[in-house]
Each structure stands twice: as structure tokens, then as C-alpha cells.
Design an enzyme around this catalytic site. Sequence first.
Site, PDB file in Angstrom:
ATOM      1  N   LEU C 228       0.925  -1.288   0.157  1.00  0.00           N
ATOM      2  CA  LEU C 228       0.101  -0.116  -0.014  1.00  0.00           C
ATOM      3  C   LEU C 228       0.785   1.336  -0.175  1.00  0.00           C
ATOM      4  CD1 LEU C 228      -3.084   1.393   0.229  1.00  0.00           C
ATOM      5  CD2 LEU C 228      -2.479   1.190   2.842  1.00  0.00           C
ATOM      6  N   ASP C 229       0.563   2.147  -1.100  1.00  0.00           N
ATOM      7  CA  ASP C 229       1.194   3.545  -1.028  1.00  0.00           C
ATOM      8  C   ASP C 229       2.807   3.278  -1.205  1.00  0.00           C
ATOM      9  OD1 ASP C 229      -1.302   4.684  -0.831  1.00  0.00           O
ATOM     10  OD2 ASP C 229      -1.115   4.803   1.423  1.00  0.00           O
ATOM     11  N   SER C 230       3.236   2.515  -1.794  1.00  0.00           N
ATOM     12  CA  SER C 230       4.516   2.230  -1.682  1.00  0.00           C
ATOM     13  C   SER C 230       5.050   1.996  -3.336  1.00  0.00           C
ATOM     14  CB  SER C 230       5.016   0.896  -0.810  1.00  0.00           C
ATOM     15  OG  SER C 230       4.669   1.180   0.410  1.00  0.00           O
TER      16      SER C 230
END
Lengths: 285, 285, 285, 285
Positions: C228-230
Amino acid sequence: MDVSAILLIHCPDQPGLVAAISNFIADNGGNILDLDQHVDDERGVFFMRVEWDLAGFRIPLPQIAERFGDAIGTPFHMQWQLHFSNERPRMAIFVSRLPHCLTDLLARWQSGEWQVEIPLIISNHDTLRPVAEQFGIEFRVFPIDATNKAEQEERELALLHEFAIDLVVLARYMQVLSPRLINAFDARIINIHHSFLPAFPGSRPYHSAHARGVKIIGATSHYVTEELDSGPIIAQDVTPITHRDPVDALVRKGRDLERTVLARAIWFHIQRKVLSYDNRTVVFD
Amino acid sequence: MDVSAILLIHCPDQPGLVAAISNFIADNGGNILDLDQHVDDERGVFFMRVEWDLAGFRIPLPQIAERFGDAIGTPFHMQWQLHFSNERPRMAIFVSRLPHCLTDLLARWQSGEWQVEIPLIISNHDTLRPVAEQFGIEFRVFPIDATNKAEQEERELALLHEFAIDLVVLARYMQVLSPRLINAFDARIINIHHSFLPAFPGSRPYHSAHARGVKIIGATSHYVTEELDSGPIIAQDVTPITHRDPVDALVRKGRDLERTVLARAIWFHIQRKVLSYDNRTVVFD
Amino acid sequence: MDVSAILLIHCPDQPGLVAAISNFIADNGGNILDLDQHVDDERGVFFMRVEWDLAGFRIPLPQIAERFGDAIGTPFHMQWQLHFSNERPRMAIFVSRLPHCLTDLLARWQSGEWQVEIPLIISNHDTLRPVAEQFGIEFRVFPIDATNKAEQEERELALLHEFAIDLVVLARYMQVLSPRLINAFDARIINIHHSFLPAFPGSRPYHSAHARGVKIIGATSHYVTEELDSGPIIAQDVTPITHRDPVDALVRKGRDLERTVLARAIWFHIQRKVLSYDNRTVVFD
Amino acid sequence: MDVSAILLIHCPDQPGLVAAISNFIADNGGNILDLDQHVDDERGVFFMRVEWDLAGFRIPLPQIAERFGDAIGTPFHMQWQLHFSNERPRMAIFVSRLPHCLTDLLARWQSGEWQVEIPLIISNHDTLRPVAEQFGIEFRVFPIDATNKAEQEERELALLHEFAIDLVVLARYMQVLSPRLINAFDARIINIHHSFLPAFPGSRPYHSAHARGVKIIGATSHYVTEELDSGPIIAQDVTPITHRDPVDALVRKGRDLERTVLARAIWFHIQRKVLSYDNRTVVFD
């Protein structure tokens, strides 16, 4: 670190330019480290910066220029410069009474941030001699008035040649240079102007910015040409201001901009990342 | 949410102004939510924006203006405006053929980002009628040519009055307004100009920016005055560009700036955060 | 305007790569319009984007890929993509309840700013159906809860295939996608996250930013990966805030950032200016 | 220039605060030069910075604090500080081996940009002694290792008291301070961290930024608290980077940010424009 070669090129655009240049490098055993290219469609001009490793390069360093010129430069009608990554350009600083840009440049030089020599500082006032002495650099004063400008600039020019200067930096130097000096260092005099050019050219730009009520101020670094504050722009930056900022706050905030923008322009120049053409710059960043 | 009152004030500076105003509020049971004050030392002018909660305020809303004027405004020679947080200003948009600012404004209105009414769009072309229809807003066309400008603007002015318009936004409207219209909406016409003023006023600023070789482009939102692109600046912003950007890239990058800067200026205006004085603005942000 | 070809390449670095590629183009009569190259020294990886005019190119368009692969791509162990400037990628938008990014994307599409098709909008709520209808675009709702996520995503995936979607944009879509959907569109799902990543990943970043007392907020657009969000960051931008800004002011200021940053990332992607490698992007801007 | 008084206040919010404070000033003949106020609605806290001219003020300067405390500060349960514009805070600089922030601070001091004294530089290495000598400032070395940290910090603390230091600036000082030293200078130790906090706290943030592939790097100046890199943020700024920038380019670009952001934070502090509350700052800019 190994030495690399840097070519800065511009010429009329035509098919095959990249192939010709990259073949010249590859055929002689060079490995391209960085290549950046740009075509100005409007003007039909091709621009390139290419840097390659000289480690396995089969042409001896002193012959590269001639060989490139014969094989590529001349046939393609190129304007080109060849530089080597181990050069240390010799930079003279012109300054008047404000120390902030001067000290900043000297601190960068002293800390080894830049691969340059700074053997000479020229001023029209004696004010900043202590700063020069603090950093151990020759400081020469040439007071300028209405009657002596031409002869003083002759002396400055002679001194620049004597010190084998490659690059002149005007670090808030409050005199307009004459064409003779400008032309002797074409595209090698960098000025910092304390406004977001072309807004507020000339003197007292912070006063003008305040009077106009702008919400952002700027600084502009450019090569000096005969027309005041109109040379090719190398770098610009801005900072927000508000109605709470009187003129002296603009001056204070602007100082940080001036330092940073001037340093950025010098960095581009000494890294051989700037080409100037038709009063605009190509900055291969 | 409770209703609050907002006072925007400017007057000759003198001791005791803050005390007088804050006493007026406190003595009548108001609680200050936000107070911002500024003194222009050069001009000797005092500026203030103060917002207070009307929840426990003992002066009925319709009498506040008169009471404040008698007690404070008149004795201190103030120019002042009183607003209430539940007002919904009525905004008309003028536009020509470019949709990006118009659509952006309508989307903000539609989503409830702004507490405004947008009952009317005026254009000199029929091009953007579909956008107006998409958002369900009245769209009126007044073609302008050399011969009919005065009478068309009369009709526009009548329409603005008919629709009870408080604020006019020029969202890339490519006509110069006449003094009569400008004066009817003094400090209530907001324009977006697609350059970092005062650089590149007038038409085709992106072409001029490209020709000058700047490294940053900007947009400026300002109140319209009789002198073209010279009114009080409300908001400005900039974005970096490079030699790789032809004019159409400047146009593309500039569109995002124009939208954002215009919206920011409108926000300040409708939040009653802008005072205009001596061709400059105080923005209590 | 003539059609041009665009090659995006990465491969192990070695001498002669630029020469090989530029010879392939020049020998077949192509004129290079734009060439940008980068070597990641640490990883020993060569990256290139090259665009050339197909006007006089002697290989017919449908055979270019095969001929390039045989002559250059395979021998040099390249990962490469070939695109043509007249392609119109088909983009699907996923959205939840917040309209600002959606409307912005649709307005850009409607005005012709982007050369894309947007045939499909997918949401987990019915809230934004009116916006889709306003712009005349198919709107499909797939409510997601703890029990139905896998099957709903299967349906979404089928729909994406049915609509021949090339690119998925998450325009403030408040659901985490499952690996199956992510992997089906590897490096073709662009998300906008409302913080300056890696600061404040996950939910409610404006609340976290406010709590931490930062002086600048940001937005980040990235390719979606399983973590996530990476994923690889394509574009980021920031805006200053002050202590005066409560969370809802951050939300408001952040909206403008989100719109602009997401649009910038999409622009880079559809202009074929982005290469993703080792969880980082090379953006040939 | 006349002396002015500056009050920095925070206290529980209640009606009448502005009136009480401005009456205290007006009733004693003071003229408010600048007033900025903020209410944190969430926490119910009132913050104010007010500066007034002491020219006609009827309370003698040494009695102002007591009189204000009795009349206003104590009754309203205020936390407050009183400063005078002619104070010259005494600043000590802690530094390790990197000169760029140190030299920048000393140059600002030398040029008179700041109204401070800098009588003392403390380092854990001898490296930067020449810079201190260049500017004529006392330089003391306290090497720190695992065994001597507590006693060395005791000596540093004694020295800070001996030199009557008001403000400690960590100008890239690569040691974590112990709570005892931190608490002795609560909200009076300013650090510069070379990342956009809260992203990349701790050591080697430029390496982390490069590894994550961010498109923007930042610097953060904050008051030091016991939790590493987590104190109240005073100032932050950022600069764009690209895939072309290896770690050493981030270091180089970051240096300019660090200098500017640290200087800005120090400016706010010595202008008495910062209030620290609940691990956040109110900066009355």
C-alpha cells in the site's frame, strides 16, 4: 575517479546526427555516461551534451578535439566545445559592497563544493577587502566614476588575462560593464539580478516589486550581454512574500534567493551543462 | 455552524484602534474568532480583519453596521465593510473560448467547495455554451466588435444588475472592459492573467515568455482597473519550465497555474480576506 | 501532424547502446525528434526514450516492433516498449465519493487536453453518477464489503477487459485493490495519494499532517503495487500551510495539489515518458 | 530606531482577551505596531504576538513584565514571554564536520543580517576549527564516544552557562543530545534535519530518499525534544529532484535547502515570532 570528456554541440538539425556522434565515441572505445539532446523545431537547431568515459578511449586526450572536428564537427557544420572533467576553471568575482553572494561563493569554493579556482576578486569599493582576506584571495579595487570607466575596465581586463580567468561572476556588482569587456568574455560572464526578469530590470527592483504589490519575488542569473539585464537566462527562482513585508524584508528574503540562484547558474556552467543560443539557454540538467 | 461577523477596515493609523474595535466586540458579548492586523508604516495606514462569533452577541444582526459606524467607524475615519459568514455572494463569469478556468470554477461551485451562487455566464462567443448547459447555468452571448462594444457592455451591465451580481470573474475573457463597467464593479472584478505580472502584460504572454527564455512561468490574479493588467494583485503562482518546452507546453502547464491562482483569488475574496488599497492588496491569509 | 514512433528501453549498460539504437533509426531513414538517456551507475542499467519521425522511415509501421526486436532488442537483452504518437490509450477511472479529481480528469478529456479515451468510470458508491452523466460516460457501481471484495473485483476486471482498458486511474478511490487486479495492470494503475509520501501513508493523511505540525503538505502520484502507498512515484508536489490552517483547510488546499499532481502523472504516462524499474521511475520530462 | 516591546502569549481562550491586552497597551500610551492572533479551536487555546512602540509608553521598561503579569497575565492564566527589540540573543553553534551550515550562519552574523551574538562554537571534532578562527569565534572540541557522553555534555552545559547562551543551534551536529541538555534549553535548541520530516528521520535521509525514489527532497528545522527528529517544526522547504540525481546530487541540492531553512527558523526565533505548544509551532510570520 576517471577522467571523462564532455562535448557541447549545436548545429543545423538533420537526420543521423546522434548516430554520427555516438558512433565516433563507440568506434573509439568510449562508453557514454550521459547523453542529452534537444531539437529546437522552430529554429531547426540540434543541441547535444554528451559525456563519455575516457578510460578505454583509444584517441589520446590531446588529439580528441582535432579528430572530432575533422570527423564530425566540420562535416556537420557544428559549433562545439570539448571539455574534460578534470579541468578546474579559473573564476574571478566582481563585487561592490554587499557581501552575501561573495561570502557564499567563497564558502562553496573553500569547502570543495565546486571544482574551480578563485584567484581574484575585483571591486569598485574597498568595503569587502576583509572578506577576501579572510579567505586568502587577491582583492583589487578599481573605483569607477564618469570619467575613468574605460581606462579602469582596461586595467580590469588586463588583470583578468594576467590571472588566466575563464569565467567572470558578477556577485552583486553595481556597475554596468562596457561592451569591450563583455565581448572579451562572451557567454562567460554570469550576473545575478535581484528580480524575476524580465520584470523589474535595472536598479532597485525590490522597491519596484514592493510598489507594484507582487506576491512573489525572484532572482535571475544570466549571461551578460550588451543590453542591460537582457542576456540569456540560466537560472531563476522565486519566493512568496506578503503585504506584511516592507522593502527591507524583500531585500532580506531576496538575499537567500540571489545566493542560491547564482550558485546554481555557476554550477551548470562549470559542469558544462549550459549552451547559449539566440539569447536563450539550453540547460542540460 | 453559527453565523459570524467579519469586519474589513482601513483607516489612518493611530494609537488605540485595536483596543477600540476589540472593546466594541467584547462589550457587546462577542467572542473574537480571528483577528489579523497590519500597519503600513510608509503610508501610515491601519488595516484589520476581525471575525467574531454572533452566538452571544447582544446587537441584533441588522443593527450591527449602524452601531459600529456610529461608535467606531465614523469617529476613527474608517473605510469599513461588514459581512456575515452565511452570505452567498452571487458571481458572474465572463469567458471567451477557453474552457479550462470556466469548468474548474463550475466544478468547485458544483461540489460545494465555495459558498457562492453562479447564476450567469457571459461570453463574446457561443463556443462554451455546452459547458454552461452541462452545469445548468444561464449562458448569454454578446459578440463584441469595434462598433458595438459600448452598447454591448451596457447590456451586460444591465444583466449583471438584473441578476443581482456581487462579483464578476474574468475566466480567460479576451476583451478589455470599458471604464464604465469596471467602475460599476470597483474591486469586484477579478481577472486571471497568464503571466507573472508585471512581466508580459497584454496578449500572448506565453509566446513572450518563450521568446525571452525564462525558466519559470506564472499566473496572476488581480482586481481589474482601468489600466490593463495593472490592478491590485491578489494571488500569483509559478511553475518551472525548461528549454524542452515549446510554446504549447507553456500553454498546457500554464493552464494548471491559471486555474489554481484564479480559484485562490476568488477564495480570498469570498472569504472576505482581501482589502485593496493604493493599487495593492492586503490578503489576510 | 505526422506520426512518430516512441521507444522506451531499459537493459544492462554496455558501450555502444546509443550508437546501435540511433543507427537503427538513421539507417532506416528516421529522424530523431527527441532522445533522452540515463544510466543508473549503481545498478548498471541503461534507460532510454527516443522518439523519431516516421515520415521518411522505410520500415512499415506494423513491422517496426519485430525488426527492432530482432536487430537490437534481443541482442542487447532489452526490455522495451514501442508506441506510436497517434495512439489513444483507453483509460478507466475508479472513484469513491469525492468529485474533485474525477471532474478535473473529465474536463481535461472533454477539452481535448489529453489524447485519451475515457469510456468507463467504476465506483464503490453511486454518489458521483451525476458527474459521469454530465460528461456522458458509462458509470458502474460495485459496492465493496468484507465479504464480496474478491468477486466484485473479478467483475471489475472483466469489465476493464470488455472495455479494452489500457490504463486505470484511481482518482481518490478509497479501496485497496487486490493483487490479482494489480498484477493484471502492472505499471498501468496510477493512484493519487494525498500526502507527500513516504510521509503519512494510509488513511487520513491530512489529519496526521495537522497533528505532526508540518509546514508543507503534499500529494503523490504513483503506480500501484501490492504494498500500500509504496509503488514507484511518478510525480509529487507540495504547498505551504501555516498554523492557521485547520484540517479542513489542508483538505481544501490539498485538493488543488491532488488534481494537478494526478494530471501530471497521467500526462507523463500517456506521453510515454515514464519507465518503472526497481520500484522507482525514470521520467523523461 | 526606537525600542519596541514584544509579547508572546498563549492561554485558554475566552472572550475579551484581545480587548484586555490592547487596553493594557493603549491605556499606558503604547502604539501597537503589529498584532497577530490565533485561536486553536480544537484545543481551545488562544495565541498572540503583539509588538508595540515604547516611545510614549508610560511604564518604565523594567517594570513592564511585572505590571503586565499582575494586570493581565495572571488573571487570564497566560503563559507569556516579554522581549525587547534591542536584545541581542547569545547563540552557540554545535557542529560536526560539515561546514556549509556553519559558514552560512557565521556569514549572516558577520554581515549584520541578524541581531545576535555568536560567542561560541562547540564540536565533537576538530575539523572545522579553521572556519571558527576565520570568523574569530571561540571553538571548543568535546569528542564523544560511548563511555564519555554524559560527562562531556556536562562540560558543554557548563560552558553554555559560562557563555550566557540563550539559544543553541545544531548546524548539522551528528550527535543525539541527552535529555539533561535538552531540558536545560527547552524550546531553545534548533536543529536542521536534512529531510522533509516526518519522512526519513534518523541518519542518512538522502540515501533513503534516493532509495524510495521521491521526486522532491526537503529540509526541516525544529526545536529539539527528547524524541529524535520529532520536535515542533519551525520551518520546512523542498526542492525538486529527478531520476538523474544520484545520492551525491541530493546531498549537494540539499545543502542549499538546509542552509536556507535553518536560517529561516533562526530568524523566526530571534524575531520572537515562534510559539511552541503541544509539539507544534505557531509562527507569526
